[in-house]
Design a protein around this motif. Structure first.
Motif, short mmCIF file in Angstrom:
data_model
loop_
_atom_site.label_atom_id
_atom_site.label_comp_id
_atom_site.label_asym_id
_atom_site.label_seq_id
_atom_site.Cartn_x
_atom_site.Cartn_y
_atom_site.Cartn_z
N ARG A 53 0.83 -1.22 0.00
CA ARG A 53 0.00 0.00 0.00
C ARG A 53 0.86 1.26 0.00
NH1 ARG A 53 -3.58 -3.39 3.31
NH2 ARG A 53 -5.26 -3.95 1.90
N LEU A 54 2.00 1.20 0.67
CA LEU A 54 2.92 2.34 0.62
C LEU A 54 3.43 2.55 -0.80
CD1 LEU A 54 4.94 1.73 3.91
CD2 LEU A 54 3.41 3.66 3.44
N GLN A 55 3.73 1.46 -1.48
CA GLN A 55 4.17 1.55 -2.88
C GLN A 55 3.06 2.16 -3.73
OE1 GLN A 55 7.31 0.55 -3.90
NE2 GLN A 55 6.81 1.59 -5.80
N ALA A 56 1.84 1.73 -3.52
CA ALA A 56 0.70 2.29 -4.27
C ALA A 56 0.52 3.77 -3.96
CB ALA A 56 -0.58 1.52 -3.92
N ALA A 57 0.74 4.18 -2.71
CA ALA A 57 0.61 5.59 -2.34
C ALA A 57 1.67 6.43 -3.05
CB ALA A 57 0.72 5.76 -0.83
N GLY A 58 2.89 5.91 -3.13
CA GLY A 58 3.94 6.62 -3.84
C GLY A 58 3.61 6.81 -5.31
N GLU A 59 3.09 5.77 -5.93
CA GLU A 59 2.70 5.85 -7.34
C GLU A 59 1.51 6.79 -7.53
OE1 GLU A 59 2.16 1.77 -8.40
OE2 GLU A 59 4.30 1.33 -8.22
N ALA A 60 0.54 6.73 -6.61
CA ALA A 60 -0.63 7.60 -6.70
C ALA A 60 -0.24 9.06 -6.54
CB ALA A 60 -1.67 7.21 -5.65
N VAL A 62 2.58 10.45 -7.53
CA VAL A 62 3.15 10.89 -8.81
C VAL A 62 2.05 11.07 -9.85
CG1 VAL A 62 4.67 10.21 -10.71
CG2 VAL A 62 5.40 9.85 -8.34
N LEU A 63 1.13 10.13 -9.93
CA LEU A 63 0.06 10.19 -10.94
C LEU A 63 -0.90 11.36 -10.72
CD1 LEU A 63 -0.79 6.40 -11.31
CD2 LEU A 63 0.39 7.87 -12.97
N ALA A 64 -1.21 11.64 -9.45
CA ALA A 64 -2.16 12.72 -9.13
C ALA A 64 -1.46 14.07 -8.98
CB ALA A 64 -2.91 12.39 -7.84
N ASN A 65 -0.12 14.07 -8.99
CA ASN A 65 0.66 15.29 -8.78
C ASN A 65 0.28 15.96 -7.47
OD1 ASN A 65 2.69 17.06 -9.49
ND2 ASN A 65 1.29 18.46 -10.54
N ARG A 66 0.08 15.15 -6.44
CA ARG A 66 -0.27 15.63 -5.09
C ARG A 66 0.53 14.84 -4.08
NH1 ARG A 66 -3.11 20.24 -5.61
NH2 ARG A 66 -4.93 19.97 -6.90
N THR A 67 0.87 15.49 -2.98
CA THR A 67 1.54 14.80 -1.88
C THR A 67 0.55 13.90 -1.16
OG1 THR A 67 3.07 16.65 -1.60
CG2 THR A 67 2.84 15.14 0.25
N ILE A 68 0.97 12.67 -0.89
CA ILE A 68 0.14 11.71 -0.15
C ILE A 68 0.92 11.32 1.10
CG2 ILE A 68 -0.86 9.40 -0.14
CD1 ILE A 68 -1.60 9.81 -3.03
N ALA A 117 4.19 10.48 17.82
CA ALA A 117 3.66 10.98 16.55
C ALA A 117 2.48 10.15 16.06
CB ALA A 117 4.77 10.98 15.49
N ALA A 118 2.11 9.10 16.78
CA ALA A 118 1.01 8.24 16.35
C ALA A 118 -0.27 9.06 16.18
CB ALA A 118 0.78 7.13 17.37
N GLY A 119 -0.99 8.79 15.12
CA GLY A 119 -2.21 9.53 14.82
C GLY A 119 -1.95 10.74 13.95
N MET A 120 -0.69 10.95 13.59
CA MET A 120 -0.33 12.09 12.75
C MET A 120 0.26 11.58 11.44
SD MET A 120 1.45 14.43 15.69
CE MET A 120 1.78 15.78 14.58
N ARG A 121 0.41 12.49 10.48
CA ARG A 121 1.07 12.13 9.22
C ARG A 121 2.55 11.92 9.52
NH1 ARG A 121 -3.07 15.41 7.91
NH2 ARG A 121 -2.00 17.36 8.39
N VAL A 122 3.03 10.71 9.33
CA VAL A 122 4.39 10.37 9.71
C VAL A 122 5.33 10.22 8.52
CG1 VAL A 122 3.76 9.32 11.91
CG2 VAL A 122 3.85 7.92 9.84
N ALA A 123 4.80 10.08 7.33
CA ALA A 123 5.63 9.98 6.12
C ALA A 123 4.84 10.55 4.96
CB ALA A 123 6.01 8.54 5.84
N GLU A 124 5.54 11.24 4.07
CA GLU A 124 4.87 11.83 2.91
C GLU A 124 5.58 11.41 1.63
OE1 GLU A 124 4.79 16.06 3.46
OE2 GLU A 124 3.52 15.92 5.25
N PHE A 125 4.77 11.14 0.61
CA PHE A 125 5.28 10.84 -0.73
C PHE A 125 5.04 12.09 -1.58
CE2 PHE A 125 4.17 6.75 1.04
CZ PHE A 125 5.28 5.98 0.72
N ASP A 126 6.12 12.60 -2.18
CA ASP A 126 5.95 13.81 -2.98
C ASP A 126 5.70 13.45 -4.45
OD1 ASP A 126 8.46 13.83 -4.55
OD2 ASP A 126 9.43 14.23 -2.65
N PRO A 127 5.16 14.37 -5.22
CA PRO A 127 4.80 14.09 -6.62
C PRO A 127 6.01 13.79 -7.52
CG PRO A 127 3.66 16.05 -5.85
CD PRO A 127 4.65 15.68 -4.80
N LEU A 128 7.21 14.03 -7.05
CA LEU A 128 8.39 13.76 -7.85
C LEU A 128 8.99 12.38 -7.57
CD1 LEU A 128 10.10 17.26 -7.64
CD2 LEU A 128 8.67 16.32 -9.46
N GLY A 129 8.35 11.62 -6.68
CA GLY A 129 8.79 10.25 -6.39
C GLY A 129 9.60 10.11 -5.12
#
Length: 161
Positions: A53-60, A62-68, A117-129
């Motif tokens: 799912r993390l891999q899918a989030a990284g790809e999503a 890039v595809l959506a050009n939005r940080t996930i 940090a539990a319950g918070m955004r702990v890692a972000e995937f940027d649109p550049l990969g």
């Protein structure tokens, strides 16, 4: 003792027949043992599903050009996407919707952020990969699996040492 004609007087199996039967049974038993789930299979499956799912989030991302971002809590994990008006949970995305931890599994953030940090955004995937590095450990009391995210967005799941 009398024997009838054509009967040699012995009844039973030859040594070769017994050894062949034992060989076949041992091969079947070995296959069953090798295919049986191990003691950490539930934890391994959870770590591998999270990594996928993390891999899918990284790809999503890039595809959506939005940080996930990955959001981790004691109950499970989900993904948020950064929109023009802020962060939005992705509840309708089958791959990125909330997933509870399996029963008995706990998650611990090892690096770089502390456990609080539990319950918070702990890692972000940027649109550049790229991604925010993270080491998340899944534990069930007996064993632990580590799921890591690298700077380059690479994902790895392996048994923790």
């Amino acid at each position: 003792m009398r024997t009838s004609p054509g009967n040699s007087g012995s009844a039973g199996f030859t040594l070769v027949e017994v050894m062949t039967a034992l060989f076949v049974v041992s091969i079947a038993a070995s296959a069953v043992v090798l295919m049986a789930p191990g003691p950490d299979s539930r934890l391994r499956d959870a770590a591998e599903r999270l990594a996928a799912r993390l891999q899918a989030a990284g790809e999503a991302s890039v595809l959506a050009n939005r940080t996930i971002a990955l959001v981790v809590s004691s109950e499970g994990y989900r993904f948020d996407r950064q929109e023009e008006r802020g962060w939005r949970e992705l509840p309708n995305d089958a791959a990125l919707a909330f997933r509870p931890w399996p029963e008995g599994v706990t998650a611990r953030i090892v690096a770089p952020k502390p456990d609080d940090a539990a319950g918070m955004r702990v890692a972000e995937f940027d649109p550049l990969g790229g991604a925010t590095p993270l080491d998340l450990q899944l534990e069930d009391g007996a064993t632990a699996w580590s799921v890591t995210i690298g700077n380059d967005g690479g994902i790895d799941a392996r048994r923790a040492r």
